[in-house]
Scaffold this motif. Structure first.
Motif, PDB file in Angstrom:
ATOM      1  N   THR A 104      28.483  25.216  46.423  1.00 69.18           N
ATOM      2  CA  THR A 104      28.627  25.828  45.102  1.00 69.18           C
ATOM      3  C   THR A 104      27.276  26.404  44.706  1.00 69.18           C
ATOM      4  O   THR A 104      26.392  25.671  44.241  1.00 69.18           O
ATOM      5  N   PRO A 105      27.108  27.727  44.908  1.00 68.10           N
ATOM      6  CA  PRO A 105      25.813  28.319  44.559  1.00 68.10           C
ATOM      7  C   PRO A 105      25.665  28.422  43.045  1.00 68.10           C
ATOM      8  O   PRO A 105      26.563  28.901  42.366  1.00 68.10           O
ATOM      9  N   PRO A 106      24.540  27.971  42.510  1.00 70.05           N
ATOM     10  CA  PRO A 106      24.320  28.162  41.078  1.00 70.05           C
ATOM     11  C   PRO A 106      24.013  29.638  40.798  1.00 70.05           C
ATOM     12  O   PRO A 106      23.453  30.324  41.639  1.00 70.05           O
ATOM     13  N   VAL A 107      24.412  30.097  39.623  1.00 68.07           N
ATOM     14  CA  VAL A 107      24.085  31.458  39.205  1.00 68.07           C
ATOM     15  C   VAL A 107      22.664  31.412  38.658  1.00 68.07           C
ATOM     16  O   VAL A 107      22.393  30.739  37.656  1.00 68.07           O
ATOM     17  N   ARG A 108      21.766  32.106  39.354  1.00 64.03           N
ATOM     18  CA  ARG A 108      20.342  32.000  39.037  1.00 64.03           C
ATOM     19  C   ARG A 108      19.644  33.344  39.168  1.00 64.03           C
ATOM     20  O   ARG A 108      20.089  34.234  39.881  1.00 64.03           O
ATOM     21  N   ASP A 109      18.475  33.419  38.520  1.00 67.82           N
ATOM     22  CA  ASP A 109      17.582  34.548  38.721  1.00 67.82           C
ATOM     23  C   ASP A 109      16.913  34.385  40.078  1.00 67.82           C
ATOM     24  O   ASP A 109      16.715  33.259  40.565  1.00 67.82           O
ATOM     25  N   SER A 110      16.574  35.488  40.696  1.00 70.28           N
ATOM     26  CA  SER A 110      15.913  35.470  41.997  1.00 70.28           C
ATOM     27  C   SER A 110      14.676  34.582  41.950  1.00 70.28           C
ATOM     28  O   SER A 110      13.893  34.631  41.007  1.00 70.28           O
TER      29      SER A 110
END
Length: 191
Positions: free
Chosen positions: A87-93
């Protein structure tokens, strides 16, 4: 047409590799080769591809983007996460703390990263002159309106301003498909 229109770029799964990991995956001293330049100056899609192996499945032939970075980062969609079993977190680069990891398999070797997989948060790259035109500042959060049959409003869009950036909004494939977007289409910044 309003003067607050921005071209959109759909971001498919890809990864950025550290120099250390390039050496492991492709061979000591290996240099990535440019397939095509990307919209952001100095960034490019490399000819090189790798496989990403998660606990549940594999994404084959994932494109490497260059140049090398300080840390390896894998950017996938939420749908890709189902394939991998993460489950990839939604994040800034670059915000990789407490993100899942995976095994990366290249032609000369493999490496396992403990963290580094994210779903990139939607964002807009802007040159400083664009920021003045749109009356926004770096790290401001805005909304963006998409017209058409599948029109919608993207909220929580991060503005990233730098003198080397070219104007473009980036969304991942899942978001682009949900809105019926294609690369280069224009969307409207709303504050």
């Amino acid at each position: 047409m309003p003067n607050n229109m921005i071209p959109v770029g759909l971001s498919n799964r890809h990864l950025h590799l550290s120099k250390e990991h390039i050496d492991i995956l492709f061979g000591e001293g290996y240099a990535l080769t440019i397939m095509k330049d990307l919209s952001q100056p100095g960034q490019y899609a490399a000819n090189e591809k790798v496989d990403i192996v998660g606990p549940k499945g594999t994404l084959k032939g994932v494109r490497v983007l260059g140049p090398a970075r300080g840390s390896t980062q894998i950017e996938i969609s939420l749908t890709d996460g189902f394939v991998l079993g993460v489950t990839p977190p939604v994040r800034d680069s670059g915000d990789l703390v407490n993100s899942p990891g995976a095994k990366i398999v290249g032609p000369k070797g493999e490496v396992t990263i403990e963290s580094g997989i994210i779903a990139a948060a939607r964002h807009i790259h802007m040159h400083t002159s664009d920021a003045e035109k749109f009356n926004v500042v770096d790290k401001e959060v805005v909304s963006v309106k998409v017209d058409g049959k599948r029109g919608l409003v993207f909220n929580n869009v991060l503005v990233r301003v730098h003198p080397t950036y070219a104007l473009e909004m980036h969304v991942d494939i899942d978001e682009g498909n949900a809105a019926g977007l294609k690369n280069g289409e224009l969307v409207e910044l709303i504050k």
